[in-house]
Design an enzyme around this catalytic site. Sequence first.
Site, short mmCIF file in Angstrom:
data_model
loop_
_atom_site.label_atom_id
_atom_site.label_comp_id
_atom_site.label_asym_id
_atom_site.label_seq_id
_atom_site.Cartn_x
_atom_site.Cartn_y
_atom_site.Cartn_z
N TYR A 61 4.54 -2.96 1.35
CA TYR A 61 3.86 -3.92 0.64
C TYR A 61 4.75 -5.06 0.15
CZ TYR A 61 2.75 -5.72 -4.40
OH TYR A 61 2.43 -6.28 -5.49
N ASP A 66 5.31 6.25 -4.25
CA ASP A 66 4.48 5.21 -4.99
C ASP A 66 2.90 5.71 -4.83
OD1 ASP A 66 2.81 3.37 -5.96
OD2 ASP A 66 4.13 1.78 -5.37
N ILE A 87 0.09 5.08 -5.93
CA ILE A 87 -0.66 3.87 -6.62
C ILE A 87 -2.28 4.07 -5.91
CG2 ILE A 87 -0.20 2.10 -5.52
CD1 ILE A 87 -0.61 0.51 -7.95
N LYS A 98 -5.60 0.28 -8.79
CA LYS A 98 -6.32 0.51 -7.62
C LYS A 98 -7.60 1.20 -7.60
CE LYS A 98 -3.28 -2.23 -5.95
NZ LYS A 98 -3.44 -3.49 -5.85
#
Lengths: 494, 468
Positions: free
Chosen positions: A145, A230, A232, A272
Site C-alpha cells: 500500500y 495489518d 484491515i 474497509k
Amino acid sequence: MGLLSRKATCNTHGQDSSYFLGWQEYEKNPYNEVNNPNGIIQMGLAENQLCLDLLEPWLMKNPDALGLKRDGISIFKELALFQDYNGFPAFKRALVDFMGEIRGNKVSFDPNHVVLTAGATSANETLMFCLADQGDAFLLPTPYYPGFDRDLRWRTGVEIVPIHCTSSNGFKVTLPAIEQAYRQAQKRKLRVKGFLVTNPSNPLGTTMARDELDLLINFIEDKQIHLISDEIYSGTVFTSPSFVSVMEVLKDRNLDQTQVWERVHIVYSLSKDLGLPGFRVGAIYSNDPVVVSAATKMSSFGLVSSQTQYLLSAMLLDKKFTKEYMSENHKRLQKQQKDLVSGLEKAGIRCLNSNAGLFCWVDMRHLLKSNTFEAEMELWQKIVYHVKINISPGSSCHCIEPGWFRVCFANMSESTLKLAIQRLKSFVSSIGMKSQSHQELKSLRRKARNNWVFRLSLQSFYDREQDTTTKVSFSYRPHFMSLSNIAATLDAAA
Amino acid sequence: MLSSKASCNSHGQDSSYFLGWQLYENNPFHEVENPTGIIQMGLAENQLSFDLVESWLRKNPDVMELKKGGESVFRELALFQDYHGLPTFKNELVEYMAKIRGNKVKFDPNNLVLAAGATSANENLIFCLADPGEAILLPTPYYPGFDRDLTWRTGVEIVPVHCWSSNGFRITMFALEEAYERAQKLNLKVKGVLITNPSNPLGTTMTKEELDHLITFAMAKNIHVISDEDFSGTVFDSPGFISILEAAMDRNLENTDVWSRIHIVYSLSKDLGLPGFRVGMIYSNNKTVVGASTKMSSFGLVSSQTQYLLTNVLASKRFTSKYMKENQKRLKKRKEMLVSGLKKSGIECLKSNAGLFCWVDMRHLLSSNTLEAETKLWNQMVCDVGLNISPGSSFHCSEPGWFRVCFANMSRGTLQVAMRRIKDFVERSKSMGRIKMNYQQNMSSLGRKLLSNWVRKLSSPDPNEHER
C-alpha cells in the site's frame, strides 16, 4: 536556517506519487452517471460502498445509537466528556468480539490489549513510534500500500526495506526474498526491527498462506524482531481459502505463552469491511503490555470521537446484525470481483487469483510497450487521461515487475463497473492487443511498436485540454499524447 | 526491543499532575455514594453549560440522526475522509472563532487544519515547525501535557521562560531574552515560542503589551509564535480577549514575514465542553505549514459524524450567541464562588478573567519555601483533605506554593463541600501552629536563598525534569 522543519518541506509524505496524482486527476473530472458520464471513473480508491444500504436501516431501527441515548435516556453529557484514552469499554468489548467472529472464533481477543486510534493510518504510525527508533527499519513485502511510505516513515524517521515478491509464485513471500531484504538492510547499516505485512494483502487481494505466516514467525523468532500484521481487510475475505490470522498460527504452534507472542501485533480498522473510513476507527492489538501502554498514551494524538465509539459499540453489539451484514458483504464483494475479473478476461486481461480485498491485482504486462516502468507510466497515463479510468500503477506499490495495476471494484455500482470494463475493452482492442501467448505477443509487439510511435506523435496537447474542461458528450475515440507531453508528465510525476 | 520513545518517561505521565488523577480514580467523590471521596479539582473541563447544548440538540434531532432536510447523509459522511475537512464545518468554525474575538479578526477557512483535539494540533504544528533537537520557548507556568504533546514523539525540546508572581506572572522581554540565551548556551536552536492565551493555569488573558513583546521578539529572532487559544471562549470578565492575530494586525504586520510565522491552535473542548469529540484545529497564514499539517492531520482526523454534528450546532448563530453569553455568566459566577470561598480560608487567588480554574496562592501554607514542602502540602490536599488539585511544580512554576484549582467541572454543591474541607484543613493547621499566617514572611532572606537555588535548579538542562 530552515524556517520550517525538514518534515514539513520534504517529500516523504509521498503525495507526489502517481497513486495520489491519479486521485487528483479524478477530482478534477469525476465520473457521474448523470452529470458527467464521460468523466474519470475512480478505480484507485479502496473503499467498500457495496453495503452502506444495510447499515442505514439498522440505524433507523436503533435510533438510540445515533441519538446518543441509552434506553431512551440521553447520555450526551457523558460522551461529550469522555476522552479517556483507554477507550469506551463497551466499544472495545464489542470490537474484540467482532474481530473474533471474523476469524471464525479460532482466536479470542482481550479488550485490555486493544488500543483505539483514529484509523489504521494512526495505528500503524503509532506502532512504528513504539517499536522503532529513527533510522531503524521495517521489512515490507512488495507490492505494498503506497500510504505506508508516509504512515510508517514520514514523522517516525523509520526506513522501509522491501521484500521483493514476484509473479513467478503469485507474489508469495519466500525465505530467500526475506533473507535478501534482511541482508540489504544490514548493508545499509539499518537495524531491522521487524516485518509489516498486510493480510489480506493490499494490493494483491489474497490471504496469506499458512506456510508464509510460518516463515515469518520462524524468522522473527530467530532474529528476535517484531511482526505487525495489518489485518484491515480481514472482514473482506469473500471466498476460499479462508482467512488465517497470524494469531491463529501462533496458537496452533503453541507459541501463545512465549516471547514471540509479545512481538506480534495486529492492526485493524472499520474502514474497509464496514465501509466507514470517515469515522476514523482503528485499533492496535498487542500482547505486549509495554506496547499497549505506550501506544495507549500515544493514542492521545488521535483518539476516536466518543460519539462514534458509542454508535459503533451499539452496532457491533448487535451480533445478529453483524453476522447478516458480513455474510451479505462477502456475497456482494464476491459478485463484484467476479464481474470485474470476467469482464477483464473478455478484454484479454488477466487478474491474480484473489479471495479478498476491494480490488484486483491486474496483469497488463502484455499491454506495455516495453518491460519497463516508463512503459508502465505511459500506459497508466493513457488509462487515466484517455480511457478515463483511475487505476493504481504497480510501481506506486513498489512492485518490481512493471505492468501490474491495482483496480478497485467495491466503490461503484454494477453499471459503473460495466462501463469501466467496456472502456477498457475498447481501449485494448483499439491498440490491437488481444490475449495471446507471450511468444506471439513479442513479434506482434515489435510490429505494433512502430505503428504506436507513429500514432503517438500525432495528437496535440490542446485537444486533451478541451476534453477535460468542456465536458461535452462525445463518442469515445482514442486519444494519444504527443511524445513531448509524455516526457513532461513523467518529469512532473517523478 | 521497543523504541526509546516507548520505554522512556517523556510521556510525562509519572508527573504528579497525572498521579493525582489516578488517586482520584481510585476514590472518586460522589454526593450520594461516596461523600468522603476525593473531589476532582485537577480537571480543566467545562461542565457548566451542557443543558444548553442538549436542549438545542433536542430541538434539532436531524443533526444527530445524520439527516439533512429529512434525508439521510449517513452514506456521504461514512465515506468522507478528506483531510481538508468538511468545508461547511470549517466555514462555521472560522465564523465562530471570529465571533469569540469580537469579529476584530477574520479567518480564512482555507488556512484552517482540523485535528483530533488540540493535543493533536499542537504536536502536528511542532512536527511542522521544528526538527528533533531544536527548541520551543514556553512561559511558565504551563500546561503539563505540553511536555508530552510538544516533545515526546517530535524530539523537540522545551526551554522555559520564567515568569514570577512579582508581576502577576506576566511575560517580560527580559524573561524571553534570558530564556533564548539559555537555549543558545545549551546549543539548542530556538524555532519559536508557544504561549497559551488565555493562560492555563493562570486563567488570565495576555495584555497587549505582552503580545507586543512576543511579536517583537519573534521578529527580531526570526522565529515562530504559536498561540494556543484553546480557552479563548472562556473569557468571562474584563479585560477582553486579544488574539495574537489582532495584536499583529494592529501593528499592520499582515504583509510582513512575521505574519506567516504566527499560528493559532484552538479546540471545542474547553468552551463548548466537548473534549470527547476530539475537535481541534490549527490556523496559519503560512501556506507551507497549512499544506504540511493538512497531510499530517491524516494521523488524527476528526470523525465525519462529529464534524457534521458540530457544523449544525455552530451554524445556529442565535444558539452560539446565547451559549457564549450564558456560558460566560456561569463561569464567572462559579469562579467568584471559588475565589470568595478560598478567601474565607485566608487563601488568595491570582486575579483572573478566563479559564476553568484559578491559580491559587498557598505559599503561606508551606512549611518551607521548597518543592518538597509543596509536594507535602499537595499530598495532604489529595489524601487528607480529599481534593485533587494540581501543584504548581507540575506546571513548571518557578515558585513553590501555587496550585491550579478547577471549578467548572462540578456542581455548586460539590464546590461548597470542597470549600468547607479547605476551611477545616486551614483551621486545623492553624491550631496546630503549622502555618505562618502572614505569607509575606515567606520572603525572608532564607526564603530568597531557597528560591534562587530553585531557579538555578530549574535552569539546568536536566533530562529527567519531565519526571518532576
